[in-house]
Write a protein that holds these residues in place. Structure first.
Motif, PDB file in Angstrom:
ATOM      1  N   VAL A  83       0.819  -1.218   0.000  1.00  0.00           N
ATOM      2  CA  VAL A  83       0.000   0.000   0.000  1.00  0.00           C
ATOM      3  C   VAL A  83       0.854   1.270   0.000  1.00  0.00           C
ATOM      4  N   THR A 106       9.882   4.485  -4.512  1.00  0.00           N
ATOM      5  CA  THR A 106       8.863   4.190  -3.493  1.00  0.00           C
ATOM      6  C   THR A 106       7.724   3.358  -4.074  1.00  0.00           C
ATOM      7  N   ASN A 187      -3.881  13.755  -0.555  1.00  0.00           N
ATOM      8  CA  ASN A 187      -4.579  14.665  -1.472  1.00  0.00           C
ATOM      9  C   ASN A 187      -5.514  15.654  -0.775  1.00  0.00           C
TER      10      ASN A 187
HETATM   11  P1  NAP Z   1      -1.179   8.512   2.710  1.00  0.00           P
HETATM   12  O1  NAP Z   1      -2.270   8.778   3.670  1.00  0.00           O
HETATM   13  O2  NAP Z   1      -0.230   9.611   2.364  1.00  0.00           O
HETATM   14  O3  NAP Z   1      -0.367   7.235   3.223  1.00  0.00           O
HETATM   15  C1  NAP Z   1       0.802   6.828   2.591  1.00  0.00           C
HETATM   16  C2  NAP Z   1       1.384   5.683   3.383  1.00  0.00           C
HETATM   17  O4  NAP Z   1       2.554   5.222   2.707  1.00  0.00           O
HETATM   18  C3  NAP Z   1       1.785   6.098   4.770  1.00  0.00           C
HETATM   19  O5  NAP Z   1       1.492   5.058   5.674  1.00  0.00           O
HETATM   20  C4  NAP Z   1       3.286   6.284   4.648  1.00  0.00           C
HETATM   21  O6  NAP Z   1       3.901   6.004   5.892  1.00  0.00           O
HETATM   22  C5  NAP Z   1       3.622   5.207   3.623  1.00  0.00           C
HETATM   23  N1  NAP Z   1       4.883   5.484   2.932  1.00  0.00           N
HETATM   24  C6  NAP Z   1       5.163   6.502   2.089  1.00  0.00           C
HETATM   25  N2  NAP Z   1       6.439   6.435   1.680  1.00  0.00           N
HETATM   26  C7  NAP Z   1       6.964   5.332   2.283  1.00  0.00           C
HETATM   27  C8  NAP Z   1       8.236   4.721   2.269  1.00  0.00           C
HETATM   28  N3  NAP Z   1       9.262   5.228   1.565  1.00  0.00           N
HETATM   29  N4  NAP Z   1       8.417   3.596   2.996  1.00  0.00           N
HETATM   30  C9  NAP Z   1       7.406   3.073   3.724  1.00  0.00           C
HETATM   31  N5  NAP Z   1       6.184   3.601   3.774  1.00  0.00           N
HETATM   32  C10 NAP Z   1       5.971   4.722   3.066  1.00  0.00           C
HETATM   33  O7  NAP Z   1      -1.746   8.042   1.309  1.00  0.00           O
HETATM   34  P2  NAP Z   1      -2.927   7.054   0.900  1.00  0.00           P
HETATM   35  O8  NAP Z   1      -3.884   7.856   0.117  1.00  0.00           O
HETATM   36  O9  NAP Z   1      -3.389   6.235   2.039  1.00  0.00           O
HETATM   37  O10 NAP Z   1      -2.142   6.152  -0.150  1.00  0.00           O
HETATM   38  C11 NAP Z   1      -1.927   4.783   0.027  1.00  0.00           C
HETATM   39  C12 NAP Z   1      -1.770   4.160  -1.354  1.00  0.00           C
HETATM   40  O11 NAP Z   1      -2.962   4.339  -2.106  1.00  0.00           O
HETATM   41  C13 NAP Z   1      -0.652   4.768  -2.186  1.00  0.00           C
HETATM   42  O12 NAP Z   1       0.012   3.753  -2.894  1.00  0.00           O
HETATM   43  C14 NAP Z   1      -1.384   5.688  -3.130  1.00  0.00           C
HETATM   44  O13 NAP Z   1      -0.687   5.903  -4.329  1.00  0.00           O
HETATM   45  C15 NAP Z   1      -2.643   4.880  -3.372  1.00  0.00           C
HETATM   46  N6  NAP Z   1      -3.773   5.632  -3.876  1.00  0.00           N
HETATM   47  C16 NAP Z   1      -4.372   6.603  -3.134  1.00  0.00           C
HETATM   48  C17 NAP Z   1      -5.456   7.282  -3.673  1.00  0.00           C
HETATM   49  C18 NAP Z   1      -6.176   8.354  -2.919  1.00  0.00           C
HETATM   50  O14 NAP Z   1      -7.063   8.991  -3.513  1.00  0.00           O
HETATM   51  N7  NAP Z   1      -5.852   8.587  -1.652  1.00  0.00           N
HETATM   52  C19 NAP Z   1      -5.924   6.975  -4.944  1.00  0.00           C
HETATM   53  C20 NAP Z   1      -5.272   5.996  -5.669  1.00  0.00           C
HETATM   54  C21 NAP Z   1      -4.210   5.312  -5.129  1.00  0.00           C
HETATM   55  P3  NAP Z   1       5.166   6.772   6.516  1.00  0.00           P
HETATM   56  O15 NAP Z   1       5.112   8.195   6.043  1.00  0.00           O
HETATM   57  O16 NAP Z   1       4.965   6.580   7.966  1.00  0.00           O
HETATM   58  O17 NAP Z   1       6.350   6.014   5.985  1.00  0.00           O
END
Ligand code: NAP
Length: 254
Positions: A83, A106, A187
């Protein structure tokens, strides 16, 4: 056998410190799994582990060394949820090497390496497994200012299909969830804009913004025995954003 139960299973979830990863970790825990919560923010993970149960694992998916150390620390895993992810928006012509490498490392290279490490262990153990990758709206659709992010998410969708083909003989199912517009730290600022909100409502049949809890149930199902005949799929959870559009033609009168 309860097709929705994860009892007796161990799940490694990256990106579990907040947002979609945290919701998936909660969902898997509620379904009975032992959860290993992985991200860089060890303090946050420890607080979550204290609340829901499970183990905090400090891991930077962008670092090979960190991935190897983390995987060596944990025992066998039945379920891997990839994730963790990030984005930097920009014009394609303006991305720096540093920005490009950070997003690639990443969202794609780290995900691949972790999947190799965990997949190898699953294969050696010979008890099958489940891998759930997180793609995106951009796995399917081109929108501006996300060229590098979209490259990673397109690749994650394709990797899902290839691994499903390669690892079916090891009883490992590999699927991908492509979330639409889910309100998280990734976002939050962008969705403050009224213009963006109006645009989004125009492209989704279900016009509310999604939340992480909209994604978690599918991840739980894809980790559970009920999905044993599903593999290589990229499934959108997006309120219809990739399949519908609002049409301003008035509804026909009867
Ligand atoms: P988020 O709230 O910003 O969470 C991102 C997560 O990834 C956090 O737990 C962060 O933890 C972890 N992370 C980031 N860089 C990392 C690294 N180098 N090593 C380990 N962990 C890392 O974002 P989210 O929206 O939940 O996104 C989760 C996934 O869903 C992502 O792959 C994103 O591309 C995908 N996604 C999100 C959306 C949306 O609308 N939100 C839509 C499509 C896809 P730490 O900072 O503690 O490391």
């Amino acid at each position: 056998m309860n097709p929705f139960s994860l009892a007796g299973k161990t799940a490694l979830i990256t990106g579990a410190s907040r947002g979609i990863g945290l919701a998936i970790a909660r969902g898997m825990r509620e379904a009975g799994a032992e959860v290993i919560l992985a991200a860089r923010s060890k303090d946050k993970l420890e607080a979550i582990a204290a609340e829901i149960g499970g183990r905090a694992l400090e891991l930077d998916v962008a670092s090979s060394e960190s991935l190897r150390r983390a995987v060596a620390e944990i025992g066998d895993v039945d379920i891997l949820a990839n994730v963790a992810g990030m984005n930097i928006r920009g014009k394609a012509e303006d991305y720096t090497h540093e920005q490009y490498d950070k997003i690639m490392q990443t969202n794609l290279h780290g995900l691949f390496e972790l999947t190799q490490l965990v997949g190898k262990k699953m294969i050696t153990r010979g008890k099958g497994g489940k891998i759930i990758n997180i793609g995106s709206f951009t796995t399917f659709t081109g929108i501006p200012w996300v060229s590098v992010y979209a490259m990673t998410k397109g690749a994650v969708g394709q990797l899902t299909k290839v691994l499903a083909a390669e690892w079916a003989c090891h009883d490992i199912q590999v699927n991908c969830i492509a979330p639409g517009f889910i309100l998280t730290d990734l976002n939050r600022a962008m969705w403050q804009s009224e213009e963006m909100d109006k645009w989004r409502k125009g492209v989704q049949a279900i016009d509310r913004l999604g939340c992480p809890e909209d994604i978690a149930p599918l991840a739980v199902f894809l980790a559970a025995p009920g999905s044993n005949y599903i593999t290589g799929q990229v499934i959108a959870v997006d309120g219809g954003a990739t399949t519908t559009a609002k049409w301003p033609v008035p509804s026909p009168t009867t």
